[in-house]
Write an enzyme that holds these catalytic residues in place. Sequence first.
Site, PDB file in Angstrom:
ATOM      1  N   ARG A  27       0.853  -1.193   0.000  1.00 42.10           N
ATOM      2  CA  ARG A  27       0.000   0.000   0.000  1.00 42.10           C
ATOM      3  C   ARG A  27       0.870   1.216   0.000  1.00 42.10           C
ATOM      4  NH1 ARG A  27      -4.297  -0.015   4.716  1.00 42.10           N
ATOM      5  NH2 ARG A  27      -2.450  -0.517   5.915  1.00 42.10           N
ATOM      6  N   THR A  47      -1.193   7.443  -0.407  1.00 42.56           N
ATOM      7  CA  THR A  47      -2.511   7.339  -1.065  1.00 42.56           C
ATOM      8  C   THR A  47      -3.309   6.140  -0.571  1.00 42.56           C
ATOM      9  OG1 THR A  47      -1.632   5.916  -2.794  1.00 42.56           O
ATOM     10  CG2 THR A  47      -1.494   8.288  -3.188  1.00 42.56           C
ATOM     11  N   ASP A  95      -0.173  -4.329  12.786  1.00 42.58           N
ATOM     12  CA  ASP A  95       0.398  -4.698  11.486  1.00 42.58           C
ATOM     13  C   ASP A  95       0.697  -6.202  11.500  1.00 42.58           C
ATOM     14  OD1 ASP A  95       2.396  -5.278   9.409  1.00 42.58           O
ATOM     15  OD2 ASP A  95       2.278  -3.129   9.032  1.00 42.58           O
ATOM     16  N   ASP A 129       4.312  -7.270  10.303  1.00 43.67           N
ATOM     17  CA  ASP A 129       5.361  -6.916  11.284  1.00 43.67           C
ATOM     18  C   ASP A 129       5.299  -7.831  12.506  1.00 43.67           C
ATOM     19  OD1 ASP A 129       6.701  -4.957   9.946  1.00 43.67           O
ATOM     20  OD2 ASP A 129       5.587  -3.286  10.846  1.00 43.67           O
TER      21      ASP A 129
HETATM   22  N1  URA Z   1      -2.732  -4.367   7.361  1.00 47.91           N
HETATM   23  C1  URA Z   1      -2.426  -4.760   8.619  1.00 47.91           C
HETATM   24  O1  URA Z   1      -1.441  -5.483   8.833  1.00 47.91           O
HETATM   25  N2  URA Z   1      -3.200  -4.349   9.639  1.00 47.91           N
HETATM   26  C2  URA Z   1      -4.291  -3.591   9.437  1.00 47.91           C
HETATM   27  O2  URA Z   1      -4.962  -3.262  10.408  1.00 47.91           O
HETATM   28  C3  URA Z   1      -4.592  -3.188   8.126  1.00 47.91           C
HETATM   29  C4  URA Z   1      -3.794  -3.598   7.101  1.00 47.91           C
END
Ligand code: URA
Length: 215
Positions: free
Chosen positions: A110, A114, A206, A209
């Site tokens: 992503r 944007t 995330d 991560d």
């Molecule tokens: N990607 C993620 O890892 N967590 C989110 O909350 C949204 C997208």
Amino acid sequence: MRAKEASAAGVQVVDHPLVAARLSILRARATPPNEFRDNIQQLAIILLGEAARAWETRVVEMESPLRWFLGAELARPIVLVPILRAGLGLLDGMIRIVPEASTGHIGIYRDPQTLRPVRYYSRLPPNLSQAQVLLLDPMLATGQSAAEAVSILKAEGAERIQFVCLVACPTGIKELRRSHPEVPIIAAAVDLELNSAGYIVPGLGDAGDRYFGTT
Ligand code: URA
């Protein structure tokens, strides 16, 4: 969104005590990466079981040690396609249950400004038109990466695609339904909303991560 509303919105939410318990461990801030990994992989197996309810089987004549019987085998090759990199966590669990599956990879990130999807990698097996394809991403957030990945799969010939995630949110569901209304969505939960940074709330942070310990 409750299970009933989610189902009306076209999402199959897996309403199960084990799913609720494992997902709570994933959501907890204090959960370390090793536990996070184990729990994603366990959840992936349960979600795979749910997705597989819709798979076609064919009847085959087989023999037990005592006599013949009518058995079943999967009618289609299975292709698992994680969206890199967080989708790899779901793959790691599922591949233990369907080790015969082929694996494709789609790389989409992503753009942080944007929030639009940017495709950077795609490597898919050649049998997509015959296959039952599971597209994997733990978070259905804006829905744009998922929609883009489904478009890539369709362009390569896939006709039977299911999208499997851990946590979806109304924005992502709406976008994926709008772009590809026929693709079933299987999720462990549907959360409240997306925040302005594109994270699902309450969500689990995330997922990539936390899975790879890169927080
Ligand atoms: N990607 C993620 O890892 N967590 C989110 O909350 C949204 C997208």
